[in-house]
Scaffold this active site. Structure first.
Site, PDB file in Angstrom:
ATOM      1  N   ASP A  71       0.842  -1.204   0.000  1.00 53.49           N
ATOM      2  CA  ASP A  71       0.000   0.000   0.000  1.00 53.49           C
ATOM      3  C   ASP A  71       0.879   1.256   0.000  1.00 53.49           C
ATOM      4  O   ASP A  71       1.739   1.412   0.858  1.00 53.49           O
ATOM      5  CB  ASP A  71      -0.899   0.011   1.238  1.00 53.49           C
ATOM      6  CG  ASP A  71      -2.004  -1.034   1.127  1.00 53.49           C
ATOM      7  OD1 ASP A  71      -2.571  -1.184   0.032  1.00 53.49           O
ATOM      8  OD2 ASP A  71      -2.288  -1.697   2.136  1.00 53.49           O
ATOM      9  N   LYS A  75      -0.812  10.046   0.845  1.00 51.10           N
ATOM     10  CA  LYS A  75      -0.765  11.338   1.559  1.00 51.10           C
ATOM     11  C   LYS A  75       0.468  11.405   2.456  1.00 51.10           C
ATOM     12  O   LYS A  75       0.758  10.444   3.172  1.00 51.10           O
ATOM     13  CB  LYS A  75      -2.019  11.512   2.417  1.00 51.10           C
ATOM     14  CG  LYS A  75      -3.261  11.712   1.592  1.00 51.10           C
ATOM     15  CD  LYS A  75      -4.476  11.946   2.457  1.00 51.10           C
ATOM     16  CE  LYS A  75      -5.701  12.054   1.564  1.00 51.10           C
ATOM     17  NZ  LYS A  75      -6.935  11.729   2.258  1.00 51.10           N
ATOM     18  N   ASP A 107       3.922   0.738  -8.257  1.00 49.47           N
ATOM     19  CA  ASP A 107       3.613   1.647  -9.357  1.00 49.47           C
ATOM     20  C   ASP A 107       3.517   3.083  -8.822  1.00 49.47           C
ATOM     21  O   ASP A 107       2.939   3.949  -9.477  1.00 49.47           O
ATOM     22  CB  ASP A 107       2.314   1.243 -10.068  1.00 49.47           C
ATOM     23  CG  ASP A 107       1.119   1.293  -9.148  1.00 49.47           C
ATOM     24  OD1 ASP A 107       1.312   1.374  -7.911  1.00 49.47           O
ATOM     25  OD2 ASP A 107      -0.027   1.252  -9.651  1.00 49.47           O
ATOM     26  N   LYS A 139      -3.069  -8.729 -10.575  1.00 49.63           N
ATOM     27  CA  LYS A 139      -4.319  -8.111 -11.042  1.00 49.63           C
ATOM     28  C   LYS A 139      -4.264  -6.601 -10.816  1.00 49.63           C
ATOM     29  O   LYS A 139      -4.629  -5.791 -11.670  1.00 49.63           O
ATOM     30  CB  LYS A 139      -5.452  -8.725 -10.219  1.00 49.63           C
ATOM     31  CG  LYS A 139      -6.831  -8.401 -10.685  1.00 49.63           C
ATOM     32  CD  LYS A 139      -7.793  -9.256  -9.885  1.00 49.63           C
ATOM     33  CE  LYS A 139      -9.186  -8.724  -9.971  1.00 49.63           C
ATOM     34  NZ  LYS A 139     -10.090  -9.436  -9.067  1.00 49.63           N
TER      35      LYS A 139
HETATM   36  C1  LIG Z   1      -2.145  -2.419  -2.944  1.00 47.02           C
HETATM   37  S1  LIG Z   1      -2.632  -4.022  -2.414  1.00 47.02           S
HETATM   38  C2  LIG Z   1      -1.700  -5.093  -3.490  1.00 47.02           C
HETATM   39  C3  LIG Z   1      -2.210  -6.492  -3.494  1.00 47.02           C
HETATM   40  C4  LIG Z   1      -1.439  -7.504  -4.373  1.00 47.02           C
HETATM   41  N1  LIG Z   1      -0.055  -7.660  -3.934  1.00 47.02           N
HETATM   42  C5  LIG Z   1      -1.490  -7.137  -5.830  1.00 47.02           C
HETATM   43  O1  LIG Z   1      -0.501  -6.688  -6.380  1.00 47.02           O
HETATM   44  O2  LIG Z   1      -2.568  -7.304  -6.429  1.00 47.02           O
HETATM   45  C6  LIG Z   1      -1.787  -4.178  -0.863  1.00 47.02           C
HETATM   46  C7  LIG Z   1      -2.217  -5.378  -0.057  1.00 47.02           C
HETATM   47  O3  LIG Z   1      -1.410  -5.498   1.107  1.00 47.02           O
HETATM   48  C8  LIG Z   1      -2.203  -5.931   2.197  1.00 47.02           C
HETATM   49  N2  LIG Z   1      -1.517  -5.480   3.408  1.00 47.02           N
HETATM   50  C9  LIG Z   1      -1.217  -4.210   3.734  1.00 47.02           C
HETATM   51  N3  LIG Z   1      -0.542  -4.150   4.888  1.00 47.02           N
HETATM   52  C10 LIG Z   1      -0.383  -5.440   5.304  1.00 47.02           C
HETATM   53  C11 LIG Z   1       0.230  -6.036   6.436  1.00 47.02           C
HETATM   54  N4  LIG Z   1       0.844  -5.295   7.366  1.00 47.02           N
HETATM   55  N5  LIG Z   1       0.199  -7.377   6.546  1.00 47.02           N
HETATM   56  C12 LIG Z   1      -0.414  -8.133   5.602  1.00 47.02           C
HETATM   57  N6  LIG Z   1      -1.009  -7.622   4.498  1.00 47.02           N
HETATM   58  C13 LIG Z   1      -1.002  -6.291   4.355  1.00 47.02           C
HETATM   59  C14 LIG Z   1      -3.557  -5.272   1.964  1.00 47.02           C
HETATM   60  O4  LIG Z   1      -4.589  -6.001   2.596  1.00 47.02           O
HETATM   61  C15 LIG Z   1      -3.672  -5.305   0.441  1.00 47.02           C
HETATM   62  O5  LIG Z   1      -4.350  -6.462   0.004  1.00 47.02           O
END
Ligand SMILES: C[S@@+](CC[C@H](N)C(=O)[O-])C[C@H]1O[C@@H](n2cnc3c(N)ncnc32)[C@H](O)[C@@H]1O
Length: 164
Positions: A71, A75, A107, A139
């Protein structure tokens, strides 16, 4: 939702994988796919990735860590929530074997710069300028590409020896 994780695990039957995700539907979808594909080399932990690394993974035991599209917390006041911070990088250095690989993709250009800077600042890692960057597109990434977002892959190799 696990599509890429399944693809990677299928392509590498010689390796064992742990997928870490807190998003329930993503975990459920991945579990369904593991069962329907009969995969034996992939396990899923629904928990915070930092705590999983800290408490469930032995020091010096990981061959690689894939961090695809963490993520970005765009901000500025939320940047402190980003996963890749100096303390996280030290934790990863402790958990990887010597020669182990970190492969991050994002990205979000400014987060890519942060990932680059924070890993480069840790003496346990050497940046690799290629050779390990192949991976199936997620995805999330395919959607980003349609929106014209550039993706940057960053690869670092864990040096041999204890963390400084
Ligand atoms: C921007 S999404 C990207 C998902 C995937 N890797 C993709 O490329 O389609 C970031 C993912 O990280 C997970 N996430 C964020 N912080 C996390 C944490 N501390 N532990 C486990 N998962 C986490 C969120 O739930 C989210 O599904």
């Amino acid at each position: 939702m696990g599509e890429t994780t399944i693809e990677i695990a299928k392509a590498h039957p010689e390796a064992d994988f742990i997928a870490i995700e807190v998003h329930g539907p993503g975990v459920g979808s991945l579990l369904n796919r593991i069962e329907s594909e009969g995969l034996k080399n992939l396990r899923v932990v629904r928990h915070d990735a930092v705590e999983v690394l800290e408490r469930m993974v032995g020091d010096g035991t990981l061959a690689a860590l894939n961090l695809f599209f963490p993520d970005p917390w765009p901000k500025k006041r939320h940047h402190k929530r980003r996963l890749v911070q100096p303390a996280f990088v030290s934790l990863v250095a402790r958990k990887l074997q010597g020669g182990g690989i970190v492969h991050a993709a994002t990205d979000w250009p400014e987060y890519a710069d942060q990932i680059d800077a924070v890993f480069s600042a840790n003496a346990s890692f050497v940046k690799s300028e290629g050779g390990f960057t192949s991976r199936p597109a997620t995805k999330f990434e395919k959607r980003g590409r349609r929106l014209g977002n550039p993706v940057r892959d960053l690869v670092f190799v864990r040096r041999q020896g204890a963390s400084p």
